[in-house]
Write an enzyme that holds these catalytic residues in place. Structure first.
Site, PDB file in Angstrom:
ATOM      1  N   ASN A  43      23.820  34.846 -47.117  1.00 55.57           N
ATOM      2  CA  ASN A  43      23.369  34.328 -45.841  1.00 55.57           C
ATOM      3  C   ASN A  43      21.904  33.911 -45.983  1.00 55.57           C
ATOM      4  O   ASN A  43      21.072  34.707 -46.396  1.00 55.57           O
ATOM      5  CB  ASN A  43      23.537  35.411 -44.762  1.00 55.57           C
ATOM      6  N   HIS A  54      25.801  30.723 -43.946  1.00 50.30           N
ATOM      7  CA  HIS A  54      26.308  32.086 -44.038  1.00 50.30           C
ATOM      8  C   HIS A  54      26.668  32.350 -45.494  1.00 50.30           C
ATOM      9  O   HIS A  54      26.655  31.431 -46.328  1.00 50.30           O
ATOM     10  CB  HIS A  54      27.526  32.259 -43.147  1.00 50.30           C
ATOM     11  N   GLU A  56      29.543  32.916 -46.978  1.00 50.08           N
ATOM     12  CA  GLU A  56      30.705  32.166 -47.456  1.00 50.08           C
ATOM     13  C   GLU A  56      30.401  30.684 -47.616  1.00 50.08           C
ATOM     14  O   GLU A  56      30.813  30.064 -48.606  1.00 50.08           O
ATOM     15  CB  GLU A  56      31.889  32.354 -46.495  1.00 50.08           C
ATOM     16  N   SER A  81      33.441  40.883 -42.786  1.00 49.87           N
ATOM     17  CA  SER A  81      34.524  40.116 -42.175  1.00 49.87           C
ATOM     18  C   SER A  81      34.013  38.736 -41.749  1.00 49.87           C
ATOM     19  O   SER A  81      32.987  38.633 -41.082  1.00 49.87           O
ATOM     20  CB  SER A  81      35.041  40.891 -40.954  1.00 49.87           C
ATOM     21  N   CYS A  83      33.109  35.304 -39.960  1.00 51.78           N
ATOM     22  CA  CYS A  83      32.987  34.798 -38.596  1.00 51.78           C
ATOM     23  C   CYS A  83      33.927  33.607 -38.411  1.00 51.78           C
ATOM     24  O   CYS A  83      34.581  33.150 -39.351  1.00 51.78           O
ATOM     25  CB  CYS A  83      31.540  34.386 -38.313  1.00 51.78           C
ATOM     26  N   CYS A  86      33.041  30.614 -40.812  1.00 52.03           N
ATOM     27  CA  CYS A  86      33.430  30.829 -42.209  1.00 52.03           C
ATOM     28  C   CYS A  86      34.945  30.891 -42.357  1.00 52.03           C
ATOM     29  O   CYS A  86      35.495  30.413 -43.348  1.00 52.03           O
ATOM     30  CB  CYS A  86      32.746  32.077 -42.745  1.00 52.03           C
ATOM     31  N   ASP A 146      22.427  35.960 -35.453  1.00 51.98           N
ATOM     32  CA  ASP A 146      23.354  35.509 -36.483  1.00 51.98           C
ATOM     33  C   ASP A 146      24.776  35.411 -35.952  1.00 51.98           C
ATOM     34  O   ASP A 146      25.515  34.511 -36.341  1.00 51.98           O
ATOM     35  CB  ASP A 146      23.312  36.453 -37.699  1.00 51.98           C
TER      36      ASP A 146
END
Length: 149
Positions: A43, A54, A56, A81, A83, A86, A146
């Site tokens: 991130n 982010h 990912e 996990s 978002c 992503c 975020d």
């Protein structure tokens, strides 16, 4: 978990630590296919002033352009996990498998991934949980930014 999953999740954890050490949010990710690391990232919303970097999406950026056939054999490893954004990127590129370090501190769109046929593996890794728990307690305003709160 598959035998190679620990190695690539550890890569994502290392990326999260880089993010934390550079003043950002400790979320890391790695994209792998056929036993090879394609790209890793963390991130960088704070560091780059970016609304979309982010873990990912940074890993996807660092993997560069890949043929669709590669994405369809890939696994996304992420410390947290994913978002909605992503999750959308994972679905857009047809990535069939996601290994998640933890979902206790934040539950992303895992159900959407499952509904769309993505294999979701939640590890509940103690390092991932501790890193995010400590970060959220220390920087609640940055964390809320975020996740859009």
């Amino acid at each position: 978990m598959l035998p190679e999953d620990r190695r690539f999740l550890d890569t994502a954890i290392g990326q999260a630590r880089i993010g934390l050490s550079t003043g950002g949010i400790p979320i890391g990710a790695a994209l792998a296919a056929d036993g090879a690391l394609l790209g890793a990232g963390h991130n960088q919303r704070v560091q780059l002033g970016s609304p979309i970097r982010h873990g990912e999406t940074d890993a996807l950026e660092n993997a560069g352009r890949q043929p669709a056939s590669v994405y369809r054999r890939a696994t996304m490893y992420t410390t947290l996990s994913p978002c909605d954004m992503c999750t959308g990127a994972i679905l857009l590129y047809g990535i069939p498998r996601v290994v998640i370090g933890e979902n206790r501190t934040f539950m992303g769109a895992e159900n959407l991934l499952r509904e769309r046929g993505v294999e979701v593996v939640v590890v509940e890794d103690a390092d991932c949980i501790a890193m995010m728990t400590e970060f959220i307690a220390s920087h609640p305003e940055l964390w809320n930014e975020d996740i859009g709160e």
